[in-house]
Write a protein that holds these residues in place. Structure first.
Motif: not given
Length: 267
Positions: A102-111, A85-89
């Motif tokens: 946190f990490a979210l569906p779709g390859g999203k990471i927040g710190v 469902s997504f190509d990269s993080w």
């Protein structure tokens, strides 16, 4: 008239129950889950939530911190199978004293930069990021939303939040379901079962990337010091207590296989 309304209501409930039964699946650890939403729907919602956060939270422009966090995150995500469902993080550092990530569906990471005061080396940061990515891989956000849908408390999410036009109105509810409730006050991030599952998957993921899983123990000791002993009793919390977490991780580390990958030196 009463009979017709009664029948329609029960048909609707019956249809929802059938959908739930047909959507049963298993988590990566073999735990039964009910998953009602597709990977593409969850990726869309994750991407929308992430864009909203980037607009409302202060994004760090510190090159050194961004390089360091991205280095650790990249090492973790390189161990993750390619997602349909997504190509990269995407990794974003938020300039905030919050001790959080946190990490979210779709390859999203927040710190959040506050986490770096507690996760004091790359192995401890890898512990956190492995844990958060594990939440995504185990479909924990999808599981929470599906549970809300079944109990009729999440109908707004499925009817509105998954559409681009309606997302704004139910933003907080959607973000809470994805585990961002700490920021938005809708719900606690995840339940104890999901947290424990993410711990188990997370240390395996960090070990595969070459980081030292033993540092997960020190991380939670640091967390315990940071909380100042103010954590509520375990039975009153959706999270395992620090002590339980440390004991479980200690046992799990002994069962980890020996991986040959060496972690990068992130600075």
């Amino acid at each position: 008239m009463f009979f017709s309304s009664f029948s329609f209501k029960h048909v609707a409930i019956g249809s929802l129950m059938i959908s739930a039964l047909t959507a049963c699946s298993s988590s990566p650890t073999g735990r039964s889950q009910v998953i009602l939403f597709s990977d593409s729907e969850m990726s869309q919602l994750g991407a929308q939530s992430f864009e909203q956060l980037k607009q409302t939270e202060k994004v760090s422009t510190n090159v050194k911190i961004n390089t360091y966090v991205t280095c650790v995150a990249d090492a973790i995500t390189q161990q993750v199978p390619k997602q349909a469902s997504f190509d990269s993080w995407e990794v974003v550092v938020f300039d905030s004293p919050q001790v959080n990530a946190f990490a979210l569906p779709g390859g999203k990471i927040g710190v959040y930069t506050g986490l770096l005061n507690v996760a004091t080396n790359q192995d401890q940061l890898a512990t956190v990021l492995g844990h958060e990515v594990a939440h995504v891989l185990a479909n924990h956000g999808n599981e929470r939303m599906s549970r809300s849908q079944i109990t009729n408390t999440g109908l707004q999410i499925s009817d509105v939040a998954l559409s681009t036009t309606g997302y704004g109105e139910y933003r907080d509810l959607a973000m809470g379901a994805l585990g961002l409730g700490v920021q938005y006050g809708i719900t606690l991030p995840y339940g104890r079962t999901q947290e424990t599952e993410a711990d188990i998957m997370g240390i395996d993921l960090m070990a595969k990337a070459g980081f030292d899983p033993n540092q997960s123990i020190q991380l939670w000791k640091n967390m315990a010091k940071t909380s100042g002993g103010n954590q509520p009793p375990e039975l009153l919390s959706t999270h395992p207590s620090h002590g339980t977490r440390i004991n479980d991780l200690t046992s799990e580390i002994k069962r980890l296989p020996k991986y040959s990958v060496k972690a990068p030196q992130c600075q």
